[in-house]
Design a protein around this motif. Structure first.
Motif, PDB file in Angstrom:
ATOM      1  N   LEU A   1      10.270   5.258  -0.301  1.00 11.77           N
ATOM      2  CA  LEU A   1      10.129   6.300   0.714  1.00 11.77           C
ATOM      3  C   LEU A   1      11.218   7.360   0.594  1.00 11.77           C
ATOM      4  CD1 LEU A   1       9.119   4.177   3.843  1.00 11.77           C
ATOM      5  CD2 LEU A   1       7.656   5.693   2.495  1.00 11.77           C
ATOM      6  N   LEU A   2      12.406   6.949   0.142  1.00 15.19           N
ATOM      7  CA  LEU A   2      13.501   7.904  -0.014  1.00 15.19           C
ATOM      8  C   LEU A   2      13.317   8.802  -1.235  1.00 15.19           C
ATOM      9  CD1 LEU A   2      16.621   5.698   0.870  1.00 15.19           C
ATOM     10  CD2 LEU A   2      15.661   7.574   2.213  1.00 15.19           C
ATOM     11  N   PHE A   3      12.875   8.218  -2.342  1.00 15.19           N
ATOM     12  CA  PHE A   3      12.877   8.962  -3.604  1.00 15.19           C
ATOM     13  C   PHE A   3      11.483   9.394  -4.069  1.00 15.19           C
ATOM     14  CE2 PHE A   3      16.681   6.238  -3.717  1.00 15.19           C
ATOM     15  CZ  PHE A   3      17.649   7.225  -3.830  1.00 15.19           C
ATOM     16  N   ARG A   4      10.449   8.725  -3.586  1.00 17.94           N
ATOM     17  CA  ARG A   4       9.076   9.124  -3.940  1.00 17.94           C
ATOM     18  C   ARG A   4       8.177   8.844  -2.740  1.00 17.94           C
ATOM     19  NH1 ARG A   4       6.437  10.526  -8.615  1.00 17.94           N
ATOM     20  NH2 ARG A   4       4.207   9.998  -8.714  1.00 17.94           N
ATOM     21  N   PRO A   5       8.235   9.703  -1.723  1.00  8.58           N
ATOM     22  CA  PRO A   5       7.586   9.415  -0.441  1.00  8.58           C
ATOM     23  C   PRO A   5       6.075   9.189  -0.536  1.00  8.58           C
ATOM     24  CG  PRO A   5       9.104  11.261  -0.245  1.00  8.58           C
ATOM     25  CD  PRO A   5       9.001  10.956  -1.700  1.00  8.58           C
ATOM     26  N   HIS A   6       5.421   9.779  -1.536  1.00 12.58           N
ATOM     27  CA  HIS A   6       3.973   9.619  -1.659  1.00 12.58           C
ATOM     28  C   HIS A   6       3.579   8.300  -2.325  1.00 12.58           C
ATOM     29  CE1 HIS A   6       3.055  13.617  -0.181  1.00 12.58           C
ATOM     30  NE2 HIS A   6       3.946  14.126  -1.011  1.00 12.58           N
TER      31      HIS A   6
ATOM     32  N   LEU B   1       4.503   5.252  -5.624  1.00 16.95           N
ATOM     33  CA  LEU B   1       4.719   5.244  -7.075  1.00 16.95           C
ATOM     34  C   LEU B   1       3.496   5.714  -7.850  1.00 16.95           C
ATOM     35  CD1 LEU B   1       6.598   1.825  -7.464  1.00 16.95           C
ATOM     36  CD2 LEU B   1       7.583   4.129  -7.395  1.00 16.95           C
ATOM     37  N   PHE B   2       2.299   5.442  -7.326  1.00 14.18           N
ATOM     38  CA  PHE B   2       1.084   5.774  -8.073  1.00 14.18           C
ATOM     39  C   PHE B   2       0.159   6.655  -7.251  1.00 14.18           C
ATOM     40  CE2 PHE B   2       2.531   1.441  -9.024  1.00 14.18           C
ATOM     41  CZ  PHE B   2       2.886   1.583 -10.355  1.00 14.18           C
TER      42      PHE B   2
ATOM     43  N   ALA C   1       0.828  -1.205   0.000  1.00 11.28           N
ATOM     44  CA  ALA C   1       0.000   0.000   0.000  1.00 11.28           C
ATOM     45  C   ALA C   1       0.862   1.254   0.000  1.00 11.28           C
ATOM     46  CB  ALA C   1      -0.933  -0.010   1.213  1.00 11.28           C
ATOM     47  N   VAL C   2       1.948   1.241   0.772  1.00  6.10           N
ATOM     48  CA  VAL C   2       2.843   2.397   0.819  1.00  6.10           C
ATOM     49  C   VAL C   2       3.582   2.562  -0.504  1.00  6.10           C
ATOM     50  CG1 VAL C   2       4.849   3.400   1.976  1.00  6.10           C
ATOM     51  CG2 VAL C   2       3.094   2.226   3.318  1.00  6.10           C
ATOM     52  N   ILE C   3       4.043   1.460  -1.074  1.00  8.78           N
ATOM     53  CA  ILE C   3       4.754   1.518  -2.351  1.00  8.78           C
ATOM     54  C   ILE C   3       3.849   2.068  -3.443  1.00  8.78           C
ATOM     55  CG2 ILE C   3       5.751   0.089  -4.200  1.00  8.78           C
ATOM     56  CD1 ILE C   3       6.849  -1.729  -1.947  1.00  8.78           C
ATOM     57  N   GLY C   4       2.590   1.610  -3.473  1.00  8.81           N
ATOM     58  CA  GLY C   4       1.674   2.080  -4.499  1.00  8.81           C
ATOM     59  C   GLY C   4       1.197   3.493  -4.278  1.00  8.81           C
ATOM     60  N   GLY C   5       1.139   3.927  -3.050  1.00  4.14           N
ATOM     61  CA  GLY C   5       0.598   5.242  -2.704  1.00  4.14           C
ATOM     62  C   GLY C   5      -0.560   5.056  -1.756  1.00  4.14           C
ATOM     63  N   PHE C   6      -0.382   5.433  -0.486  1.00  7.84           N
ATOM     64  CA  PHE C   6      -1.325   5.007   0.546  1.00  7.84           C
ATOM     65  C   PHE C   6      -2.723   5.586   0.372  1.00  7.84           C
ATOM     66  CE2 PHE C   6      -2.715   3.823   4.807  1.00  7.84           C
ATOM     67  CZ  PHE C   6      -2.105   2.596   4.929  1.00  7.84           C
ATOM     68  N   GLY C   7      -2.860   6.645  -0.385  1.00 10.59           N
ATOM     69  CA  GLY C   7      -4.187   7.193  -0.600  1.00 10.59           C
ATOM     70  C   GLY C   7      -4.818   6.774  -1.905  1.00 10.59           C
TER      71      GLY C   7
END
Length: 291
Positions: free
Chosen positions: A275-280, A282-283, A229-235
């Motif tokens: 989290l380091l390069f795209r904290p929000h 990937l999607f 969920a975090v990798i994809g974008g938690f929202g």
């Protein structure tokens, strides 16, 4: 051929991760709470199905048992919100996280007491065995998991885009106060979101149990689903599913082509990189919240 076999196996596992991740995101968007018991809800849904379907228990035909499973898990999700979560309403996010973590332990203990701690198999029609195409051996359960997940994703998309309840859930997730003034029953909507998350967890549990043995520790895959969920974008609901697919695909390829043990840490290494390069994520659907 080997690459295709690894890919299909990874996609099937990723579908389960993605469905659990959808539950994380549904609840977070509606209530801004993180339910760390979502993986255990998945495991509970699988065991409820096993208890209803397997001949040594109730022995109800699989397709007749499904509506009952969804009803039970939906009611449990709704009760969790109105009985437990609303009791800590107004407390810090840490308090909610601790409550859901504790709830996960309670669920694992209860399942162990009712069904035992030994691995069991669900009598699922989705467990169809294997098919050989030349040198390629495909698990038909993996294919079934992918197809069911695609159907579930389409139904959820239709629900959020075309039903009053789905639109109300989206409105409440954007701005609860504005939704309240527009006449949307925010508390009831939040309860329905928890119910929907319980049903989605049940689907994920049934798919997971159709692929292999099941025991009370199966809920720990919720940790991988949270990473997804975090990798994809938690929202992002689509991001949750895509994050699950990414994590699922990474595991078999890391197991095959990297040194021993890397398959277990590869998803979390990717999580750290994201989290380091795209904290929000990937999607992620990054946008300002209206006030």
């Amino acid at each position: 051929m080997e690459v295709l076999q690894l890919l299909i196996s990874g996609l099937a596992n990723g579908c389960v991760y993605g469905l659990i991740a959808l539950g994380f995101v549904l609840i977070y968007k509606a209530t801004e709470a993180v339910n760390f018991a979502q993986g255990d809800f998945m495991m509970l849904g699988a065991f409820v199905t096993l208890g209803l379907v397997n001949p040594e228990y109730a022995g109800i035909p699989f397709w007749l048992a499904l509506p009952l499973v969804f009803l039970i898990m939906g009611v449990l999700g709704y009760l969790l919100d109105i009985v437990v979560l609303r009791a800590v309403f107004g407390q810090s996010q840490v308090a909610v996280i601790i409550v859901t973590i504790a709830l996960g332990f309670v669920i694992r203990f209860a399942v162990g007491e009712i069904w035992g701690h030994e691995p069991q198999s669900l009598r699922s029609p989705l467990a169809l065995g294997d098919v050989r195409i030349g040198e390629l051996v495909l698990g038909l359960a993996d294919i079934a998991v992918i197809i069911v997940t695609l159907i579930m994703t389409f139904l959820l998309w239709q629900f959020f885009q075309r039903t009053k309840m789905g639109l109300a859930m989206q409105a409440a997730s954007q701005n609860q106060m504005a939704a309240y003034y527009m006449g949307i029953p925010v508390k009831r909507i939040q309860g329905m979101v928890w119910a929907l998350a319980g049903i989605v967890a049940a689907v994920a549990g049934i798919l997971y149990a159709s692929k292999g043995a099941l025991d009370p520790t199966a809920g720990f895959i919720g940790i991988k689903a949270f990473a997804a969920a975090v990798i994809g974008g938690f929202g992002s609901l689509p991001g949750a599913l895509l994050g699950g697919l990414i994590v699922g695909v990474i595991e078999p390829f890391a197991s095959r082509y990297l040194p021993p043990g890397w398959s277990q840490i590869a998803p979390y290494a990717l999580l750290i990189a994201v989290l380091l390069f795209r904290p929000h994520g990937l999607f992620a659907q990054v946008r300002a919240k209206k006030v």
